[in-house]
Design a protein around this motif. Structure first.
Motif, PDB file in Angstrom:
ATOM      1  N   ALA A 283       0.800  -1.234   0.000  1.00  0.00           N
ATOM      2  CA  ALA A 283       0.000   0.000   0.000  1.00  0.00           C
ATOM      3  C   ALA A 283       0.830   1.281   0.000  1.00  0.00           C
ATOM      4  O   ALA A 283       0.501   2.227  -0.728  1.00  0.00           O
ATOM      5  N   PRO A 284       1.909   1.377   0.798  1.00  0.00           N
ATOM      6  CA  PRO A 284       2.675   2.636   0.784  1.00  0.00           C
ATOM      7  C   PRO A 284       3.201   2.992  -0.605  1.00  0.00           C
ATOM      8  O   PRO A 284       3.095   4.138  -1.046  1.00  0.00           O
ATOM      9  N   ALA A 285       3.755   2.000  -1.315  1.00  0.00           N
ATOM     10  CA  ALA A 285       4.286   2.258  -2.654  1.00  0.00           C
ATOM     11  C   ALA A 285       3.165   2.496  -3.657  1.00  0.00           C
ATOM     12  O   ALA A 285       3.285   3.347  -4.546  1.00  0.00           O
ATOM     13  N   ILE A 286       2.072   1.755  -3.522  1.00  0.00           N
ATOM     14  CA  ILE A 286       0.917   1.943  -4.403  1.00  0.00           C
ATOM     15  C   ILE A 286       0.434   3.385  -4.332  1.00  0.00           C
ATOM     16  O   ILE A 286       0.014   3.975  -5.330  1.00  0.00           O
ATOM     17  N   THR A 287       0.509   3.968  -3.136  1.00  0.00           N
ATOM     18  CA  THR A 287      -0.028   5.308  -2.916  1.00  0.00           C
ATOM     19  C   THR A 287       0.649   6.353  -3.801  1.00  0.00           C
ATOM     20  O   THR A 287       0.008   7.322  -4.229  1.00  0.00           O
ATOM     21  N   ALA A 288       1.921   6.173  -4.119  1.00  0.00           N
ATOM     22  CA  ALA A 288       2.603   7.111  -5.010  1.00  0.00           C
ATOM     23  C   ALA A 288       1.932   7.158  -6.379  1.00  0.00           C
ATOM     24  O   ALA A 288       1.923   8.195  -7.044  1.00  0.00           O
ATOM     25  N   ILE A 289       1.343   6.049  -6.787  1.00  0.00           N
ATOM     26  CA  ILE A 289       0.704   5.950  -8.108  1.00  0.00           C
ATOM     27  C   ILE A 289      -0.770   6.321  -8.042  1.00  0.00           C
ATOM     28  O   ILE A 289      -1.292   7.026  -8.912  1.00  0.00           O
ATOM     29  N   THR A 290      -1.472   5.857  -7.007  1.00  0.00           N
ATOM     30  CA  THR A 290      -2.920   6.109  -6.911  1.00  0.00           C
ATOM     31  C   THR A 290      -3.235   7.500  -6.371  1.00  0.00           C
ATOM     32  O   THR A 290      -4.362   7.976  -6.526  1.00  0.00           O
ATOM     33  N   ASN A 291      -2.247   8.128  -5.745  1.00  0.00           N
ATOM     34  CA  ASN A 291      -2.406   9.486  -5.182  1.00  0.00           C
ATOM     35  C   ASN A 291      -1.164  10.282  -5.563  1.00  0.00           C
ATOM     36  O   ASN A 291      -0.296  10.536  -4.735  1.00  0.00           O
ATOM     37  N   PRO A 292      -1.077  10.685  -6.842  1.00  0.00           N
ATOM     38  CA  PRO A 292       0.216  11.028  -7.422  1.00  0.00           C
ATOM     39  C   PRO A 292       0.631  12.488  -7.374  1.00  0.00           C
ATOM     40  O   PRO A 292       1.689  12.826  -7.900  1.00  0.00           O
ATOM     41  N   ILE A 293      -0.168  13.368  -6.786  1.00  0.00           N
ATOM     42  CA  ILE A 293       0.210  14.783  -6.795  1.00  0.00           C
ATOM     43  C   ILE A 293       0.265  15.328  -5.364  1.00  0.00           C
ATOM     44  O   ILE A 293      -0.295  14.727  -4.440  1.00  0.00           O
ATOM     45  N   VAL A 294       0.949  16.436  -5.194  1.00  0.00           N
ATOM     46  CA  VAL A 294       1.076  17.061  -3.869  1.00  0.00           C
ATOM     47  C   VAL A 294      -0.294  17.235  -3.226  1.00  0.00           C
ATOM     48  O   VAL A 294      -0.488  16.957  -2.039  1.00  0.00           O
ATOM     49  N   ASN A 295      -1.258  17.673  -4.016  1.00  0.00           N
ATOM     50  CA  ASN A 295      -2.594  17.953  -3.495  1.00  0.00           C
ATOM     51  C   ASN A 295      -3.325  16.698  -3.021  1.00  0.00           C
ATOM     52  O   ASN A 295      -4.228  16.788  -2.179  1.00  0.00           O
ATOM     53  N   SER A 296      -2.941  15.529  -3.518  1.00  0.00           N
ATOM     54  CA  SER A 296      -3.599  14.274  -3.119  1.00  0.00           C
ATOM     55  C   SER A 296      -3.592  14.091  -1.600  1.00  0.00           C
ATOM     56  O   SER A 296      -4.527  13.534  -1.016  1.00  0.00           O
ATOM     57  N   TYR A 297      -2.523  14.570  -0.956  1.00  0.00           N
ATOM     58  CA  TYR A 297      -2.338  14.303   0.473  1.00  0.00           C
ATOM     59  C   TYR A 297      -3.055  15.317   1.347  1.00  0.00           C
ATOM     60  O   TYR A 297      -3.111  15.148   2.572  1.00  0.00           O
ATOM     61  N   LYS A 298      -3.639  16.350   0.731  1.00  0.00           N
ATOM     62  CA  LYS A 298      -4.534  17.242   1.451  1.00  0.00           C
ATOM     63  C   LYS A 298      -5.890  16.560   1.656  1.00  0.00           C
ATOM     64  O   LYS A 298      -6.668  16.959   2.511  1.00  0.00           O
ATOM     65  N   ARG A 299      -6.168  15.551   0.837  1.00  0.00           N
ATOM     66  CA  ARG A 299      -7.392  14.749   0.992  1.00  0.00           C
ATOM     67  C   ARG A 299      -7.181  13.616   1.997  1.00  0.00           C
ATOM     68  O   ARG A 299      -8.110  13.274   2.756  1.00  0.00           O
ATOM     69  N   LEU A 300      -5.994  13.026   2.005  1.00  0.00           N
ATOM     70  CA  LEU A 300      -5.731  11.861   2.850  1.00  0.00           C
ATOM     71  C   LEU A 300      -5.375  12.275   4.272  1.00  0.00           C
ATOM     72  O   LEU A 300      -4.260  12.079   4.757  1.00  0.00           O
ATOM     73  N   ILE A 301      -6.350  12.866   4.943  1.00  0.00           N
ATOM     74  CA  ILE A 301      -6.201  13.248   6.351  1.00  0.00           C
ATOM     75  C   ILE A 301      -7.459  12.828   7.102  1.00  0.00           C
ATOM     76  O   ILE A 301      -8.531  12.701   6.501  1.00  0.00           O
ATOM     77  N   PRO A 302      -7.376  12.600   8.420  1.00  0.00           N
ATOM     78  CA  PRO A 302      -8.553  12.188   9.188  1.00  0.00           C
ATOM     79  C   PRO A 302      -9.629  13.270   9.178  1.00  0.00           C
ATOM     80  O   PRO A 302      -9.333  14.466   9.109  1.00  0.00           O
ATOM     81  N   GLY A 303     -10.878  12.828   9.231  1.00  0.00           N
ATOM     82  CA  GLY A 303     -11.988  13.759   9.398  1.00  0.00           C
ATOM     83  C   GLY A 303     -12.790  14.047   8.153  1.00  0.00           C
ATOM     84  O   GLY A 303     -13.814  14.718   8.212  1.00  0.00           O
ATOM     85  N   TYR A 304     -12.336  13.554   6.998  1.00  0.00           N
ATOM     86  CA  TYR A 304     -13.045  13.860   5.751  1.00  0.00           C
ATOM     87  C   TYR A 304     -13.382  12.603   4.952  1.00  0.00           C
ATOM     88  O   TYR A 304     -13.426  12.609   3.734  1.00  0.00           O
ATOM     89  N   GLU A 305     -13.583  11.495   5.658  1.00  0.00           N
ATOM     90  CA  GLU A 305     -14.012  10.222   5.079  1.00  0.00           C
ATOM     91  C   GLU A 305     -12.968   9.581   4.178  1.00  0.00           C
ATOM     92  O   GLU A 305     -13.258   8.613   3.483  1.00  0.00           O
TER      93      GLU A 305
END
Length: 445
Positions: A282-304
Motif C-alpha cells: 500500500a505505501p508504494a501503491i499510494t505514489a501511483i494512486t495518489n500522485p500529486i502534492v494535493n492528493s495528500y490534502k485529501r488523505l487526512i482524518p476527518g473527511y471520510e
C-alpha cells in the motif's frame, strides 16, 4: 468479439465522421491526441501514425524521438459534443498503443504497463475486472478562468433546487451513453459542487480507457456550459475531497475467484492473499494512486478519506472494504484511497500486480477491524498493528523506490521517469510560500 478495422471504417462512413482524434496517455495520465482527416483513417489502422515522442512527458530522449501510434479498433467512438447539427461532419476518437519504430511496444506507454499486468494475471489463470467511482467538482468561471465558486450548494444525494447540476450530470451521462458507457448511478456528493457518476465494471484495460474518457467528457460538457469540471483531489480546504474508490475482482474459469460461500465474509483464500498483497504494498501503491502534492490534502482524518492500512466488511475508515453483496459474481474488494488525478493505467497495474504478488507468496492479511479506526487510541492502533499511508508525496515516492514489486510492475522506464517527475514536483512545492504561511507568520515574526 472486438471491432475489426473494416467495422471501424464502415461505422465512420455511416456516421459522417470527417476527423479522427488519435489519443494516448503520457506517464502522468494526461491525455494527448493528434487529429487526422478521415481519408487517413485506413492508413492509421493499417500502418499507424508517426509522432515525435521526445515532446511527451516521460517518453523518450530527443535522439530517439520517432514513435508510432497504433489505434485500437475497440476504442472507436464518436464524440457527440463535436457535432453542431444533424448534417454536420462528426469527429471520432481512437485510443492508441505507442510503439517503437520496429513495431515493438514502447515500455513507457502506460497502456502497455497495464497490458503486461493483465498478461501476468492470465498466465496465473485469472481475468482482472475493475469498477471505479470517480468523484469531481464543478466550479463557475470568472472572466473566462476557473474560480473556486462551486456551481451549487447541494449535499449528499440532494435534489434541485439545491443541486443545480442535475441537468449537467444528465448531459454528461447522455454523452457517455452515446459513447458506449453503461451508467449505473449518479448523485451529488457530500461537498458543495461535488458529484459522482458510476459506470459499469469491465476488464482492466477497458476500465482504464473508460476512466480516461470519462474525465475528458466531464471537462468537455462542463466547458460547454461555461463551467469548469476538475478532478483535483482537494480543491477547497475544510471540505471533503474527491476520491476514486476502485472495486477489484478476479475471475477464473468463468467463476469469481474471490467468492467462497463457506467463509464468514464470503471470501476465498485467493481473495485473502490478494487483499494481503494490497496491504503489503500500500505505501508504494499510494505514489501511483495518489500522485500529486494535493492528493495528500485529501488523505487526512476527518473527511471520510481512508488513511489506515486495514480492512473491514463494515466500516469505511479502512483502506480496503468488502462490499456486502449476495451474488457470487459480485464479490469484490474496494480499495478506497485512489483519487481521480491518477493515471488509470498505472493505478490499475500496480493494484493488480500487488494482489498477484500476495497470491504468489500466499500472504496472509491482518484481522479485520470492526471499530471506527478514526476513534481508536494510539495504543489500540499499535495493538491492532494498524499503520497509516504516507503523509505526503515525498514519503510515498520513497516507499515506491523501496518496493521492488511495484517498481517491476511499472517497468524500469516508467518507474524512473515517474519518480523523476514527482521528485521535481515535490521540490517545487517545498520552495513555494503559501498564503497560509504569510497569513500565519508575516506579522508574528
Amino acid at each position: 468479439m472486438g471491432k475489426s478495422k473494416r467495422q471501424v471504417l464502415e461505422e465512420a462512413e455511416e456516421k459522417n465522421v470527417k476527423f479522427i482524434r488519435l489519443q494516448f496517455t503520457d506517464i502522468l495520465g494526461i491525455v494527448k491526441n493528434v487529429s487526422i482527416p478521415i481519408d487517413q483513417l485506413k492508413k492509421a489502422l493499417d500502418e499507424g501514425i508517426w509522432f515525435d515522442g521526445s515532446s511527451i512527458e516521460g517518453f523518450v530522449r530527443i535522439q530517439e524521438s520517432d514513435m508510432r501510434l497504433n489505434p485500437d479498433p475497440n476504442t472507436f467512438a464518436v464524440l457527440p459534443w463535436r457535432n453542431n447539427g444533424e448534417d454536420e461532419p462528426m469527429t471520432a476518437r481512437l485510443i492508441c498503443d505507442v510503439e517503437r519504430p520496429n513495431g515493438d511496444p514502447f515500455k513507457g506507454d502506460p497502456r502497455y504497463v497495464l497490458k503486461k499486468a493483465e498478461r501476468k494475471a492470465k498466465k496465473m489463470g485469472y481475468k482482472f475486472y475493475s469498477g471505479p467511482e470517480p468523484e469531481f467538482f464543478v466550479f463557475e468561471k470568472e472572466n473566462g478562468s476557473a474560480s473556486l465558486k462551486t456551481h451549487d450548494a447541494g449535499g449528499y444525494f440532494d435534489l434541485a433546487p439545491k443541486d443545480l447540476a442535475q441537468d449537467l450530470r444528465r448531459d454528461i451521462i447522455l454523452t457517455l451513453e452515446n459513447m458506449g458507457f453503461e451508467i449505473e448511478a449518479s448523485h451529488h456528493e457530500v461537498a458543495e459542487g461535488q458529484h459522482e457518476i458510476d459506470f459499469k465494471y469491465a476488464q482492466g484495460l477497458k476500465t482504464a480507457d473508460n476512466i480516461a474518457t470519462f474525465r475528458m467528457v466531464v471537462r468537455a460538457i462542463a466547458e460547454m456550459n461555461n463551467l469548469h469540471g476538475t478532478f483535483m483531489p482537494k480543491p477547497i480546504a475544510g471540505i471533503n475531497g474527491s476520491g476514486m474508490h476502485t472495486h477489484i475482482s478476479l475471475f477464473k474459469n468463468g467463476e469469481n475467484a474471490f467468492y467462497d460461500k463457506t467463509d464468514e465474509y464470503s471470501l476465498s483464500e485467493t481473495a485473502y492473499h490478494f487483499l494481503a498483497g494490497l496491504i503489503e504494498h500500500a505505501p508504494a501503491i499510494t505514489a501511483i494512486t495518489n500522485p500529486i502534492v494535493n492528493s495528500y490534502k485529501r488523505l487526512i482524518p476527518g473527511y471520510e478519506a481512508p488513511i489506515y492500512m486495514a480492512w473491514s466488511d463494515v466500516n469505511r475508515s479502512a483502506l480496503i472494504r468488502i462490499p456486502g453483496v449476495e451474488k457470487s459474481e459480485g464479490k469484490r474488494l474496494e480499495y478506497r484511497s485512489p483519487d481521480p488525478s491518477c493515471n488509470p493505467y498505472l493505478a490499475l497495474s500496480v493494484l493488480l500486480q500487488a494482489g498477484l504478488d500476495g497470491i504468489e507468496k500466499q500472504l496472509t492479511p491482518p484481522d479485520p477491524v470492526k471499530e471506527n479506526i478514526y476513534e481508536l487510541t494510539e495504543q489500540k492502533m499499535e495493538e491492532y498493528g494498524i499503520q497509516t499511508l504516507p503523509e505526503n508525496l515525498k514519503q510515498a515516492v520513497t516507499a515506491l523506490e523501496n518496493d521492488e514489486v511495484i517498481l517491476n510492475a511499472l517497468g524500469e522506464h516508467v518507474a524512473q521517469k515517474f519518480i523523476e517527475a514527482k521528485k521535481h514536483e515535490w521540490d517545487q512545492y517545498k520552495a513555494h510560500v503559501s498564503k497560509w504561511e504569510t497569513k500565519e507568520y508575516l506579522e508574528k515574526y
